[in-house]
Design an enzyme around this catalytic site. Structure first.
Site, PDB file in Angstrom:
ATOM      1  N   HIS A  14       0.872  -1.179   0.000  1.00  0.00           N
ATOM      2  CA  HIS A  14       0.000   0.000   0.000  1.00  0.00           C
ATOM      3  C   HIS A  14       0.907   1.226   0.000  1.00  0.00           C
ATOM      4  O   HIS A  14       1.631   1.460   0.963  1.00  0.00           O
ATOM      5  CB  HIS A  14      -0.894  -0.020   1.241  1.00  0.00           C
ATOM      6  CG  HIS A  14      -1.751   1.198   1.398  1.00  0.00           C
ATOM      7  ND1 HIS A  14      -3.120   1.160   1.349  1.00  0.00           N
ATOM      8  CD2 HIS A  14      -1.431   2.486   1.598  1.00  0.00           C
ATOM      9  CE1 HIS A  14      -3.603   2.382   1.516  1.00  0.00           C
ATOM     10  NE2 HIS A  14      -2.588   3.211   1.674  1.00  0.00           N
TER      11      HIS A  14
ATOM     12  N   ARG B  64      -8.830  14.494   2.997  1.00  0.00           N
ATOM     13  CA  ARG B  64      -8.716  15.015   4.372  1.00  0.00           C
ATOM     14  C   ARG B  64      -7.275  14.842   4.829  1.00  0.00           C
ATOM     15  O   ARG B  64      -6.466  14.299   4.100  1.00  0.00           O
ATOM     16  CB  ARG B  64      -9.622  14.203   5.293  1.00  0.00           C
ATOM     17  CG  ARG B  64      -9.269  12.725   5.185  1.00  0.00           C
ATOM     18  CD  ARG B  64     -10.041  11.853   6.131  1.00  0.00           C
ATOM     19  NE  ARG B  64     -10.081  10.480   5.677  1.00  0.00           N
ATOM     20  CZ  ARG B  64      -9.124   9.583   5.871  1.00  0.00           C
ATOM     21  NH1 ARG B  64      -8.011   9.920   6.496  1.00  0.00           N
ATOM     22  NH2 ARG B  64      -9.235   8.359   5.418  1.00  0.00           N
TER      23      ARG B  64
END
Lengths: 454, 210
Positions: A207, A291
């Site tokens: 990831h 965010r």
């Protein structure tokens, strides 16, 4: 710039935003639930206001409570932190309707990037590689044909499914033939829709994410990458930057492609583009987070940029003030999420009172935590107690500093995952920088827990 | 409420020796005490405070809890509670400094008990408070009666009395910004009101319901 910001979150991120407000010289009001009355952010703030009961639905997730708190305390902006309402376009819209600024992307931008599927198409069209897949499958022959062009192994996915439900992994045409009909009838029974499609199955992925910032004037920078492959059930546990999975040339190229795509698609404010990187080093875009991320401090350690302050300045309509040339990531940083969870008992979340608490120190050590001795951990929210981050000139030294800091960190009274972190740091796969997202779930945490107990 | 006897008998280890039986008994005792402390005691303390009684004893299973209120201790406790309540109000009002509060919490002192015999109607939400127009001190109210409202972005939310009682002093002004859970109006419990006060005779009738 704003005059006063309502911080509509809790825990360590409420404290982090409060610190950014103070360094910017902006007033801040901490909005807290009844269960967080004694939280560190509420205590350290010059002003704090109780917005509702412990149940987040009526406090941190209640738009009327939060906006009313901002109005009555004279705030002109709301910082949503992460989680809760931070990516809710409806909330951003209502905030604006009350003449308040939402610190994050605008409601229109949030809406444009709200659907994962639509975002993949949108950014795919801007040149980001996405996981190869098929359109809706007509029949078995069509499935075989598509699988051949995607390349095995492939996942058969129900169109109406979600969260991995009803997916089936097939490695050969033979397996596909036998699984196709079953998948179709299962999808019909499970979702009332038998439409299926194929997606390439990526084994042993990493990831990797790219941090970007875009202002209202179209100025855009990336702040490099982070690797969040140490996960348990899709929850990140350790993050590091830069990613050991990419060569410097590859990371540069990925960051630049991500930035170009997202800027062209009209993104605004801080954002994180998440990718899966396969064993060949090919990156596939999966989603964008609109965010501030939990793991933002490691990027701050590498670049020296106060990302929360930057986020606030962008929302206030200021230009970035820096160019790509000013972003020079140095060294290596690792973040350990300190969780009130018991690894020996299936990571059961722990509530209770923190007894003694001692944060580690020394060169390159940063502890973002809302803990203090005597702090009662409320049972209503997530188990994050804090984030221990270390920086060093290179990865090996960062690992050494991480271990030294973890040994120093003392949290009494509740069970935490500190020992698990030390065990992971000592594991050869981690030392080699080869951890994949499925590692902890595949081998289980038990060997790590056992190693940690020695 | 579960009692000591409710502990499942199946938990006793089959053929366990005297030691394990003793430790099981100890554990059960601890559990029973914990239950008493968590469930029963708060209710009893409230009852004792509102009843004007000097002592309450309750039997539960094999256990007995006795609470006694020393006549002299009640006065300083009430004073401490008064200053505690005043402090809380200052903190709750929007815009006040939190410094004292932080010092109080980060260097914790023993908790001060709630002032006995007095409760307050609390704010149901964060917003602007307005009392009911006809609200006056000494007015009798029932549990659930509307005392006023808190305006949340144009929508009023009722402030209600939590108990049957008599309206006491106001703790927030009309038009004031209030937070969730903030004490707004004192409600005096009928039993605590001295017999010399106006309206006192009628309270005798209400007292039985408290």
């Amino acid at each position: 710039m704003f005059t006063k910001i309502l911080i509509a979150n809790r825990g360590e991120i409420a404290l982090r935003v409060l610190r950014a407000c103070r360094t910017l010289g902006v007033g801040a009001v901490v909005a807290y639930s009844e269960a967080d009355r004694d939280s560190l952010a509420a205590q350290l703030a010059d002003e704090a206001i109780c917005i509702g009961p412990a149940d987040a639905k009526h406090s941190y997730l209640s738009a009327p409570a939060i906006i009313s708190a901002a109005v009555v305390t004279g705030c002109d902006a709301i910082h949503p932190g992460y989680g809760f309402l931070s990516e809710d376009e409806g909330f951003a819209d209502v905030v604006r309707a009350h003449d308040l600024a939402f610190i994050g992307p605008s409601a229109e931008v949030l809406e444009r990037f709200a659907s994962k599927e639509a975002t993949r198409r949108l950014l795919g069209a801007q040149g980001l590689p996405t996981i190869p897949g098929s359109g809706m499958l007509r029949d078995e022959a069509h499935a075989l044909e598509e699988a051949e062009s995607i390349g095995y192994p492939v996942l058969i996915k129900p169109s109406a499914g979600g969260g991995g439900k009803g997916m089936r992994l097939v490695r050969t045409p033979r397996e596909l033939e036998s699984a196709f009909k079953v998948s179709r009838s299962e999808a019909k029974a499970g979702f009332g829709d038998d439409a299926l499609y194929l997606e390439k199955y990526l084994d042993d992925t990493r990831h990797v994410e790219i941090q970007v910032a875009v202002d209202r004037f179209g100025n855009a920078i990336h702040m490099g990458d982070r690797d969040c492959s140490v996960q348990r059930r899709h929850q990140k546990i350790i993050e590091e930057a830069p990613s050991p999975a990419l060569s410097d040339a590859a990371r540069q190229e990925l960051a630049e492609r991500a930035l170009r795509a997202v800027a062209a698609a009209g993104y605004e404010n801080l954002g994180t583009l998440e990718f899966l990187v396969d064993s060949k080093g090919d990156a596939y875009f999966i989603e964008i987070n609109c965010r501030v991320q939990v793991e933002h401090p490691i990027t701050e350690l590498l670049t020296g940029i106060d990302m929360v302050a930057l986020q606030i300045r962008i929302a206030a309509g200021e230009p970035l003030g820096i160019t790509q040339a000013d972003v020079v990531p140095r060294g290596h940083a690792i973040e350990f999420r300190i969780l009130a969870e018991d690894p020996a008992k299936d990571f059961r979340p722990q509530a209770g009172q923190v007894g003694a608490y001692l944060a580690p120190g020394g060169p390159g050590v940063r502890m973002d935590s809302h803990m203090y001795p005597g702090y009662d951990i409320p049972p209503y929210y997530d188990s994050l107690l804090g984030k221990l981050c270390v920086w060093a000139p290179d990865r090996n030294q960062a690992i050494a500093r991480g271990d030294a800091a973890l040994r120093e960190l003392l949290v009494d009274g509740v069970v935490t995952n500190i020992d698990l972190h030390r065990a992971i740091l000592a594991n050869q796969v981690f030392i080699d920088g080869k951890v994949t997202t499925n590692l902890l779930d595949r081998v289980g945490s038990a060997p790590f827990v056992a190693a940690g107990n020695r | 409420m579960p009692t000591r006897e409710d502990a499942p008998a199946g938990e006793a280890p089959a053929g366990g020796g005297a030691d394990s039986r003793a430790s099981l008994q100890t554990r059960r005792n601890h559990e029973a005490i914990a239950r008493l402390a968590d469930d029963l005691l708060p209710a009893l303390i409230a009852k004792l405070a509102s009843s004007g009684l000097g002592e309450i004893e309750v039997r539960e299973g094999g256990w007995k809890a006795r609470l006694r209120m020393p006549a002299v201790a009640a006065v300083p406790a009430a004073r401490a509670a008064e200053s505690h309540a005043a402090h809380g109000t200052a903190r709750a009002a929007a815009g006040h400094s939190r410094t004292e509060d932080r010092d109080r919490r980060l260097r914790p002192e023993p908790e001060v008990v709630e002032e006995p015999g007095r409760v307050a109607a609390k704010s149901p939400a964060v917003g602007i408070y307005s009392p009911r127009r006809d609200l006056v001190v000494g007015m009798r109210v029932r549990a659930g009666d509307r005392i006023g409202s808190v305006n949340v972005l144009g929508v009023g939310q009722d402030v209600v009395s939590p108990v049957d009682g008599v309206v006491g002093s106001s703790l927030a002004e009309a038009g004031e910004a209030v937070e969730y859970g903030q004490d707004l109006v004192r409600i005096e419990l009928p039993e605590r009101i001295p017999a010399t006060e106006p309206g006192a005779p009628a309270q005798v009738a209400v007292a039985g319901k408290a």
